[in-house]
Design a protein around this motif. Structure first.
Motif, PDB file in Angstrom:
ATOM      1  N   ASP A 191       0.840  -1.200   0.000  1.00 35.21           N
ATOM      2  CA  ASP A 191       0.000   0.000   0.000  1.00 35.21           C
ATOM      3  C   ASP A 191       0.874   1.248   0.000  1.00 35.21           C
ATOM      4  O   ASP A 191       0.555   2.236  -0.664  1.00 35.21           O
ATOM      5  N   ASP A 192       1.970   1.188   0.751  1.00 36.68           N
ATOM      6  CA  ASP A 192       2.890   2.325   0.830  1.00 36.68           C
ATOM      7  C   ASP A 192       3.438   2.673  -0.560  1.00 36.68           C
ATOM      8  O   ASP A 192       3.515   3.845  -0.929  1.00 36.68           O
ATOM      9  N   ALA A 193       3.789   1.663  -1.340  1.00 36.31           N
ATOM     10  CA  ALA A 193       4.290   1.902  -2.702  1.00 36.31           C
ATOM     11  C   ALA A 193       3.195   2.482  -3.585  1.00 36.31           C
ATOM     12  O   ALA A 193       3.459   3.366  -4.420  1.00 36.31           O
ATOM     13  N   LEU A 202       4.494   5.910  -4.973  1.00 34.74           N
ATOM     14  CA  LEU A 202       4.869   5.893  -6.386  1.00 34.74           C
ATOM     15  C   LEU A 202       3.727   6.291  -7.320  1.00 34.74           C
ATOM     16  O   LEU A 202       3.961   6.870  -8.373  1.00 34.74           O
ATOM     17  N   LEU A 203       2.496   5.952  -6.929  1.00 37.77           N
ATOM     18  CA  LEU A 203       1.363   6.240  -7.809  1.00 37.77           C
ATOM     19  C   LEU A 203       0.460   7.354  -7.285  1.00 37.77           C
ATOM     20  O   LEU A 203      -0.441   7.794  -7.992  1.00 37.77           O
ATOM     21  N   GLY A 204       0.707   7.776  -6.053  1.00 32.44           N
ATOM     22  CA  GLY A 204      -0.089   8.870  -5.500  1.00 32.44           C
ATOM     23  C   GLY A 204      -1.517   8.501  -5.142  1.00 32.44           C
ATOM     24  O   GLY A 204      -2.390   9.359  -5.087  1.00 32.44           O
ATOM     25  N   ILE A 205      -1.759   7.218  -4.892  1.00 35.46           N
ATOM     26  CA  ILE A 205      -3.102   6.811  -4.485  1.00 35.46           C
ATOM     27  C   ILE A 205      -3.278   7.179  -3.013  1.00 35.46           C
ATOM     28  O   ILE A 205      -2.450   6.850  -2.167  1.00 35.46           O
ATOM     29  N   ASN A 206      -4.357   7.844  -2.720  1.00 32.45           N
ATOM     30  CA  ASN A 206      -4.649   8.340  -1.392  1.00 32.45           C
ATOM     31  C   ASN A 206      -4.772   7.187  -0.390  1.00 32.45           C
ATOM     32  O   ASN A 206      -5.479   6.211  -0.648  1.00 32.45           O
TER      33      ASN A 206
END
Length: 171
Positions: free
Chosen positions: A59-61, A65-69
């Motif tokens: 989830d951290d990545a 990396l993708l900017g998912i909230n």
């Protein structure tokens, strides 16, 4: 179950169709752990259409990396249609890709729940059509061991990408 040769044949088709269409694509992977990117980069000339693949396993990545909230990941879950579509959207945006794909799921043998069993995989595809970026997704429930689930996920993702590239050529 497809063997490595047929997996490579599918990857080769994607690369050839993308090059012939003068299109580029990028990939965001979770449960496949880079398998799709490996299959693509095993094809000579893939650098003419494939920019990059991101393995966003945690989830951290997905957030970094993708900017998912983070709140969205907690609300919808890492293995969800929402997350798969966001992964496909964001990886395409990072590279200004014509096409993208994203895979998130539970390859097992642990991690499954009553709501999301081992083998649950969401795949999303993105395609630039005229001035819009269109996202599609599909839920799959695969069976088998960890490697079989990852292989089936990679094959379905690449087949879906190939179809979208071919369709865009005819539009």
């Amino acid at each position: 179950m497809a063997d490595n040769n047929s997996m490579q044949d599918i990857a080769r088709d994607v690369v050839e169709n993308a090059i012939n269409s003068k299109a580029n694509f990028s990939v965001a992977e979770s449960c496949t752990g880079g398998l799709i990117s490996k299959l693509i980069t095993d094809i000579p000339g893939s650098s003419n259409c494939f920019s990059h693949g991101l393995v966003t396993y945690s989830d951290d990545a997905k957030t970094k990396l993708l900017g998912i909230n983070t709140e969205d990941l907690l609300r919808f879950g890492a293995v969800s249609e929402f997350t798969a579509k966001k992964m496909a959207e964001r990886v395409a945006k990072i590279n200004n890709s014509d096409f993208s794909l994203a895979v998130t799921g539970i390859a097992g043998p642990t991690g499954g729940t009553v709501e999301k069993s081992v083998g649950t995989v969401w795949i999303a595809w993105g395609a630039k059509i005229q001035d819009k970026f269109v996202l599609e997704s599909e839920l799959f429930i695969f069976s088998g061991d960890r490697n079989e689930i990852r292989n089936q996920s990679a094959i379905k993702a690449l087949l879906g990408m190939n179809e979208r590239i071919k369709i865009s050529k005819s539009v």
